[in-house]
Enzyme design. Sequence first.
Site, short mmCIF file in Angstrom:
data_model
loop_
_atom_site.label_atom_id
_atom_site.label_comp_id
_atom_site.label_asym_id
_atom_site.label_seq_id
_atom_site.Cartn_x
_atom_site.Cartn_y
_atom_site.Cartn_z
N TYR A 27 36.11 71.05 -10.63
CA TYR A 27 35.55 71.76 -11.79
C TYR A 27 34.03 71.75 -11.70
O TYR A 27 33.41 70.72 -11.43
CB TYR A 27 35.99 71.10 -13.09
CG TYR A 27 35.46 71.78 -14.34
CD1 TYR A 27 36.16 72.82 -14.93
CD2 TYR A 27 34.25 71.39 -14.91
CE1 TYR A 27 35.68 73.45 -16.07
CE2 TYR A 27 33.77 72.02 -16.04
CZ TYR A 27 34.49 73.03 -16.63
OH TYR A 27 34.01 73.66 -17.74
N GLU B 295 31.37 79.15 -15.70
CA GLU B 295 32.39 78.13 -15.45
C GLU B 295 33.21 78.52 -14.22
O GLU B 295 33.78 79.61 -14.17
CB GLU B 295 33.31 77.99 -16.66
CG GLU B 295 34.36 76.91 -16.49
CD GLU B 295 35.33 76.85 -17.65
OE1 GLU B 295 35.40 75.80 -18.31
OE2 GLU B 295 36.01 77.87 -17.92
#
Length: 397
Positions: free
Chosen positions: A119, A207
């Site tokens: 991530y 993101e």
Amino acid sequence: MNIHEYQAKGLLRAAGVPVSDGRIVLRAEEAKAAAGELDGPLWVVKAQIHAGGRGKGSFKEASAGEKGGVRLAKSVAEAEEMTKQMLGRTLVTHQTGPAGKQVNRIYIEDGSDIERELYLALLVDRQTSRVSFVVSTEGGMDIEEVAASTPEKILSFSVDPATGIQGFHGRRVAFALGLEGKQVKQCVDLVGKLYRFFIEKDAEMVEINPLIVTDKGDLKCLDAKMGFDSNALYRQSDILALRDETEEDAKELAASKYDLNYIALDGEIGCMVNGAGLAMATMDIIKLYGSEPANFLDVGGGATKEKVTEAFKIITSDPNVKGILVNIFGGIMRCDIIAEGVIAAVKEVGLQVPLVVRLEGTNVEKGKEIIEASGLNVIAADNLSDAAEKIVKAVKG
């Protein structure tokens, strides 16, 4: 302003960031040709909506086997069939709420052999007023659960704008993600490109989830979500061109066309206020007296009669609104202008719910005279507390 995944990947590709090859599909009959242009042997078929959790989402009235808004196809024919199943249907995820969102676009891309899922995100840290990186070794669909149950697995740090992005920032990310060898160099390059993109495009959030390590040991951005500062779009024409108005709340979209600061909420009392701070205070005091605001609406300091009329119409278009509170403290904004706008709006759209008006400041007496002479069934209030108490009482009966 948010954009779709396929648009975000197009921007990343232009910035030199590694992403999979893909094609956008707007009509079901285009799916076969689009998938055929990709290498395969696996194809990923992705519903394009402005919401996360697509992989775990579900379609309304879906039949057996039609699971999720992200699916893996093993042939061009299967990719085509999955596209037909998703286009035009309503996808419900944990971010859309029970109403869901209609899928009007499908993105078909090459499948990837995944060794690890990580991530990586960049966002504006409101506390430090700096761009911050958020990274974790636990990428994928359960990142929210990771943040809630094991926050120690998430690293966050900000970049000093005086120095800008440096090599050590990229190495810090790489070591936090457990990367090694050539992956460290790739990560430093990736972090630098993402940061520069973030700054140059006035982004608010980028993101990458997941950022993957492929079976060949290379980094690739497998998914991408982006949001941009709406106040900076005047200098980002290429970003503004990506706007998909069908993904936006109809009331918020109408408000933006009249330069109104409007955000739809879930309550029952519509608010029309001048000034963001006063609007927040108005929402707070409505909650204090036992109800919930239906919106945030700041008409601004230079609103015209026409602008106020449109603001009132937007509030009354919300079926959840059971009462309206107009709270104006006149400085630059004159109370008589607000009064004229409210009256014009009521005459045009009608008044089906209780209306409480609190005016104070510039031309307040003139504003009150205009409302009193209108013959409208308006409840007058002397101060903010009195206004909140009266509108909540009127709504609660």
